[in-house]
Structure formats: C-alpha cells, structure tokens
Scaffold this motif. Structure first.
Motif, mmCIF file in Angstrom:
data_model
loop_
_atom_site.group_PDB
_atom_site.id
_atom_site.type_symbol
_atom_site.label_atom_id
_atom_site.label_comp_id
_atom_site.label_asym_id
_atom_site.label_seq_id
_atom_site.Cartn_x
_atom_site.Cartn_y
_atom_site.Cartn_z
ATOM 1 N N ALA A 44 0.809 -1.227 0.000
ATOM 2 C CA ALA A 44 0.000 0.000 0.000
ATOM 3 C C ALA A 44 0.837 1.268 0.000
ATOM 4 N N SER A 45 2.128 1.142 0.307
ATOM 5 C CA SER A 45 2.938 2.355 0.500
ATOM 6 C C SER A 45 4.369 2.116 0.026
ATOM 7 N N GLY A 46 5.113 3.203 -0.144
ATOM 8 C CA GLY A 46 6.561 3.159 -0.331
ATOM 9 C C GLY A 46 7.066 2.183 -1.391
ATOM 10 N N ILE A 47 8.041 1.370 -0.983
ATOM 11 C CA ILE A 47 8.730 0.456 -1.901
ATOM 12 C C ILE A 47 7.759 -0.596 -2.480
ATOM 13 N N GLY A 48 6.852 -1.084 -1.653
ATOM 14 C CA GLY A 48 5.899 -2.102 -2.117
ATOM 15 C C GLY A 48 4.985 -1.559 -3.201
ATOM 16 N N SER A 74 -0.892 -7.089 -1.222
ATOM 17 C CA SER A 74 -1.467 -7.241 0.110
ATOM 18 C C SER A 74 -0.879 -6.197 1.056
ATOM 19 N N ASP A 75 -1.651 -5.894 2.077
ATOM 20 C CA ASP A 75 -1.198 -4.981 3.137
ATOM 21 C C ASP A 75 -2.146 -5.183 4.304
ATOM 22 N N LEU A 76 -1.940 -4.420 5.366
ATOM 23 C CA LEU A 76 -2.769 -4.601 6.563
ATOM 24 C C LEU A 76 -4.245 -4.332 6.278
ATOM 25 N N VAL A 107 -4.009 -8.594 4.721
ATOM 26 C CA VAL A 107 -3.429 -9.633 5.569
ATOM 27 C C VAL A 107 -2.272 -9.058 6.381
ATOM 28 N N ASP A 108 -2.227 -9.469 7.644
ATOM 29 C CA ASP A 108 -1.125 -9.068 8.530
ATOM 30 C C ASP A 108 -0.053 -10.153 8.413
ATOM 31 N N VAL A 109 1.120 -9.784 7.903
ATOM 32 C CA VAL A 109 2.164 -10.803 7.664
ATOM 33 C C VAL A 109 2.642 -11.467 8.953
ATOM 34 N N ASN A 160 8.513 -10.450 -0.312
ATOM 35 C CA ASN A 160 8.237 -10.218 1.117
ATOM 36 C C ASN A 160 8.819 -8.860 1.500
ATOM 37 N N ASN A 161 7.979 -7.838 1.389
ATOM 38 C CA ASN A 161 8.443 -6.452 1.537
ATOM 39 C C ASN A 161 7.932 -5.775 2.809
ATOM 40 N N ALA A 162 6.785 -6.204 3.334
ATOM 41 C CA ALA A 162 6.172 -5.495 4.473
ATOM 42 C C ALA A 162 7.157 -5.367 5.628
ATOM 43 N N SER A 200 16.346 -3.029 17.476
ATOM 44 C CA SER A 200 15.442 -4.137 17.108
ATOM 45 C C SER A 200 15.309 -4.233 15.585
ATOM 46 N N TYR A 201 15.279 -3.080 14.944
ATOM 47 C CA TYR A 201 15.177 -3.063 13.476
ATOM 48 C C TYR A 201 16.399 -3.751 12.853
ATOM 49 N N ALA A 202 17.603 -3.353 13.327
ATOM 50 C CA ALA A 202 18.827 -3.957 12.782
ATOM 51 C C ALA A 202 18.852 -5.457 13.042
ATOM 52 N N VAL A 240 18.887 4.756 2.197
ATOM 53 C CA VAL A 240 17.953 5.754 2.749
ATOM 54 C C VAL A 240 16.886 6.049 1.685
ATOM 55 N N ILE A 241 15.653 5.617 1.956
ATOM 56 C CA ILE A 241 14.576 5.768 0.975
ATOM 57 C C ILE A 241 13.471 6.621 1.613
ATOM 58 N N ASN A 242 13.050 7.632 0.889
ATOM 59 C CA ASN A 242 12.061 8.556 1.436
ATOM 60 C C ASN A 242 10.655 7.955 1.344
ATOM 61 N N THR A 243 10.261 7.249 2.423
ATOM 62 C CA THR A 243 8.926 6.645 2.492
ATOM 63 C C THR A 243 8.327 6.974 3.862
ATOM 64 N N ALA A 244 7.198 6.345 4.157
ATOM 65 C CA ALA A 244 6.520 6.597 5.442
ATOM 66 C C ALA A 244 7.123 5.793 6.590
HETATM 67 P P1 NAD Z 1 6.369 2.069 4.163
HETATM 68 O O1 NAD Z 1 5.992 2.367 5.579
HETATM 69 O O2 NAD Z 1 6.167 3.134 3.152
HETATM 70 O O3 NAD Z 1 5.650 0.736 3.655
HETATM 71 C C1 NAD Z 1 5.567 -0.415 4.439
HETATM 72 C C2 NAD Z 1 4.222 -1.074 4.209
HETATM 73 O O4 NAD Z 1 4.177 -2.294 4.993
HETATM 74 C C3 NAD Z 1 3.047 -0.206 4.679
HETATM 75 O O5 NAD Z 1 2.069 -0.106 3.663
HETATM 76 C C4 NAD Z 1 2.508 -0.936 5.887
HETATM 77 O O6 NAD Z 1 1.088 -0.819 6.062
HETATM 78 C C5 NAD Z 1 2.904 -2.381 5.573
HETATM 79 N N1 NAD Z 1 2.929 -3.192 6.767
HETATM 80 C C6 NAD Z 1 3.455 -2.883 7.987
HETATM 81 N N2 NAD Z 1 3.241 -3.868 8.852
HETATM 82 C C7 NAD Z 1 2.574 -4.836 8.186
HETATM 83 C C8 NAD Z 1 2.062 -6.103 8.552
HETATM 84 N N3 NAD Z 1 2.183 -6.578 9.808
HETATM 85 N N4 NAD Z 1 1.433 -6.859 7.608
HETATM 86 C C9 NAD Z 1 1.289 -6.365 6.357
HETATM 87 N N5 NAD Z 1 1.737 -5.173 5.943
HETATM 88 C C10 NAD Z 1 2.373 -4.420 6.863
HETATM 89 O O7 NAD Z 1 7.906 1.653 4.236
HETATM 90 P P2 NAD Z 1 8.962 1.232 3.109
HETATM 91 O O8 NAD Z 1 10.143 2.084 3.328
HETATM 92 O O9 NAD Z 1 8.349 1.151 1.770
HETATM 93 O O10 NAD Z 1 9.342 -0.224 3.649
HETATM 94 C C11 NAD Z 1 9.272 -1.410 2.861
HETATM 95 C C12 NAD Z 1 10.383 -2.348 3.306
HETATM 96 O O11 NAD Z 1 11.649 -1.759 2.994
HETATM 97 C C13 NAD Z 1 10.407 -2.635 4.806
HETATM 98 O O12 NAD Z 1 10.688 -4.001 5.022
HETATM 99 C C14 NAD Z 1 11.547 -1.775 5.302
HETATM 100 O O13 NAD Z 1 12.122 -2.271 6.486
HETATM 101 C C15 NAD Z 1 12.494 -1.856 4.117
HETATM 102 N N6 NAD Z 1 13.500 -0.793 4.085
HETATM 103 C C16 NAD Z 1 13.143 0.521 3.991
HETATM 104 C C17 NAD Z 1 14.144 1.497 3.974
HETATM 105 C C18 NAD Z 1 13.840 2.976 3.890
HETATM 106 O O14 NAD Z 1 14.762 3.798 4.010
HETATM 107 N N7 NAD Z 1 12.580 3.374 3.669
HETATM 108 C C19 NAD Z 1 15.500 1.130 4.042
HETATM 109 C C20 NAD Z 1 15.811 -0.212 4.140
HETATM 110 C C21 NAD Z 1 14.814 -1.174 4.156
#
Ligand code: NAD
Length: 276
Positions: free
Chosen positions: A17-21, A38-40, A64-66, A91-93, A157-159, A190-194
């Motif tokens: 629904a957002s960002g990279i996905g 899919s997304d939440l 779906v909640d992954v 598997n991006n969520a 925790s993220y790392a 570094v990716i400009n997302t939410a």
């Molecule tokens: P984002 O917040 O824009 O998108 C993440 C999406 O995942 C959201 O739509 C959110 O609703 C969904 N999501 C969250 N929890 C979920 C769950 N339990 N079940 C299903 N969907 C769920 O962020 P993004 O930056 O696009 O992140 C995508 C992936 O890239 C993530 O795994 C993130 O860790 C990874 N990543 C991002 C960056 C960055 O700088 N943005 C850098 C490295 C890795």
C-alpha cells in the motif's frame, strides 16, 4: 532464478500500500506482470489496484497481517485456489522502531521481530511449497536493509530483524540450490517513504530527534521507485543481492575494508544528523 520476461507472470507483494511495495507493484505491472497486492488494510490498496489495472494487467488485493501465521496460511490457500503459485514472492512489508535500546520497551522488540522477521518467514513457509510444486523458474525476494550490515544507533530491534532476514536469505538460497527457485536479498539505503513514522521511543519524539531523522530521510532519501526498478531488474537477471539507494553500496564495501571506519562513520553521522 532469472525471469527475463515478466509478461503475464504473477507477482505477489506484501506491504504494497505504500513506499517500496507500492512502487514495485507499479514497476512490475509496467513489465506486463499481474499483481497480487497485500497490506494490513484493504482501503489503501484500492487506488493501487486502479493504477495497476490501468496498465492492462490484473490486480488482486487482499488484507493480511504478515505477522499472523494463520492469516498468511489462509492467504496462500486463497492465492493458490484463485491464481496458482506466484512466480515472484516479494516479502516487503516491514516497520521501523527508532529509539535507544535502554529507552525502549521490550514489547516493541516483539512487534518488530514479528513483522520484519516472522512476516518474511511466514511468506516463505506458506508460498514456497506451492512454488516448488508448480515448477518452473520462480523467485523469492526478501527485503532486508543496509541496516543488515551497517546499522545505525537507535535502531537495535530493526537492525536485529534485518540481520536475521539476511541470514535467513543465505540459508534459504543454499537449501533451494538445485531447484528453479532463486532468492534475492534487497538492501535499500535511505529511501524517502513513510517508514520513519512507524514507531519511536517517546524520548526520541519529545527531544525532536525523530523529526531530525525524518527531515534527513526527506533530504537525503531517494524515491522508492529507484528500489522498485532495481528489484524488477534483479528478478529479470536472477541477482541474489541488491544494494540500492543512497549509502547502501558504499557502506557494504566500507565494511569489507574497515569495520572500525564504518563504526566511526555511522556513529558520527548519527550525531551530526542529530538523532543520537
Ligand atoms: P512504508 O511504511 O512506506 O511501507 C511499508 C508497508 O508495509 C506499509 O504499507 C505498511 O502498512 C505495511 N505493513 C506494515 N506492517 C505490516 C504487517 N504486519 N502486515 C502487512 N503489511 C504491513 O515503508 P517502506 O520504506 O516502503 O518499507 C518497505 C520495506 O523496505 C520494509 O521491510 C523496510 O524495512 C524496508 N527498508 C526501507 C528502507 C527505507 O529507508 N525506507 C530502508 C531499508 C529497508
């Protein structure tokens, strides 16, 4: 396994629904692939569905909640019944949590590991058997992060979750060697997302550190489309490691040259940006 021609292939993306996905769903659709997004929640996926369908391909959307194992199992059964096995499983969520280790409750560790690690595990566990049974070249794409080899402070925790995903990818790749299924580990910089809005320690919010980090992502981060295009190319060529976006490649190579220098650089840039 390389899939040079994506036309009419089925690409399943979590967190679409957002960002990279979201950007990846559109990038794969532009190559003629059908999308399972899919997304939440369903509502934010509806506009994506319209944009994908406008490119002349199908788009199934599903909430779906992954981190929910039973829900992921049911999702795999639904996709299998309606479409068959995906050709590409992305598997991006994921979520972030920002805050120093000792300023953060342990409950957020459970949350981050459940989504970032177990979400990837659930996807692989329930979809790979379908993909193996269907045969033919297919690809698993798991998103770890530059944090899987060059983490910053305030992201413990993220790392940890992303180191785990990278290790999981390495093992999975060996276990699937000799099959037609390949495994790609995507490490965005570094990716400009939410993502920076997904959670932070109260101290980080009150002190303005979170805002400074968010400003940094807006200023230094690249668009998620950069990652999306690199993911599409990686699937087409069967690439196993994708270093994409600002600092990803630089820090990867710096770690190989000098771990000490990497330590100094990441620590001093966290201090300079103002989130430590
Ligand atoms: P984002 O917040 O824009 O998108 C993440 C999406 O995942 C959201 O739509 C959110 O609703 C969904 N999501 C969250 N929890 C979920 C769950 N339990 N079940 C299903 N969907 C769920 O962020 P993004 O930056 O696009 O992140 C995508 C992936 O890239 C993530 O795994 C993130 O860790 C990874 N990543 C991002 C960056 C960055 O700088 N943005 C850098 C490295 C890795």
């Amino acid at each position: 396994m390389a899939i040079p021609q994506l036309r009419n292939k089925q690409v399943l993306i979590t967190g679409a629904a957002s960002g990279i996905g979201r950007a990846s769903a559109l990038a794969f659709a532009r190559e003629g692939a059908h999308i399972i997004a899919s997304d939440l929640r369903l509502e934010p996926l509806e506009s994506l569905q319209q944009e994908v369908q406008a490119l002349g391909v199908n788009c199934l959307i599903h909430a779906v909640d992954v981190s929910d194992e039973a829900a992921m199992q049911a999702f795999a059964a639904l996709v299998h019944a309606q479409i068959g096995a995906p050709d590409v499983l992305f598997n991006n969520a994921g979520i972030a949590y920002l805050g120093k280790f000792l300023d953060s409750g342990l409950e957020q560790w459970q949350r981050v590991l459940r989504v970032n690690l177990m979400g990837v595990v659930h996807g692989c566990y329930h979809f790979i058997p379908l993909m193996l049974a269907a045969g033919g070249p297919r690809q698993i794409v798991n998103v770890s992060s530059t944090a899987s080899y060059a983490p910053s402070p305030s992201m413990a925790s993220y790392a940890a979750s992303k180191f785990a995903v990278a290790g999981f990818c390495d093992v999975l790749r060996m276990e699937l060697d000799g099959t037609l299924i390949g495994v790609t580990d995507v490490c965005p910089g570094v990716i400009n997302t939410a993502i920076t809005a997904s959670g932070a320690a109260p101290s980080m919010q009150q002190s303005g550190q979170l805002q400074r980090l968010q400003d940094y992502y807006i200023k230094e981060g690249c668009l998620p489309e950069v990652v999306a295009n690199d993911v599409v190319r990686a699937v087409q060529t069967g690439k196993t490691l994708v270093l994409t976006g600002p600092y990803s490649r630089l820090l990867y190579h710096l770690k190989r040259i000098s771990r000490r220098l990497l330590f100094k650089l990441t620590l001093s840039s966290a201090t300079k940006i103002g989130y430590l």
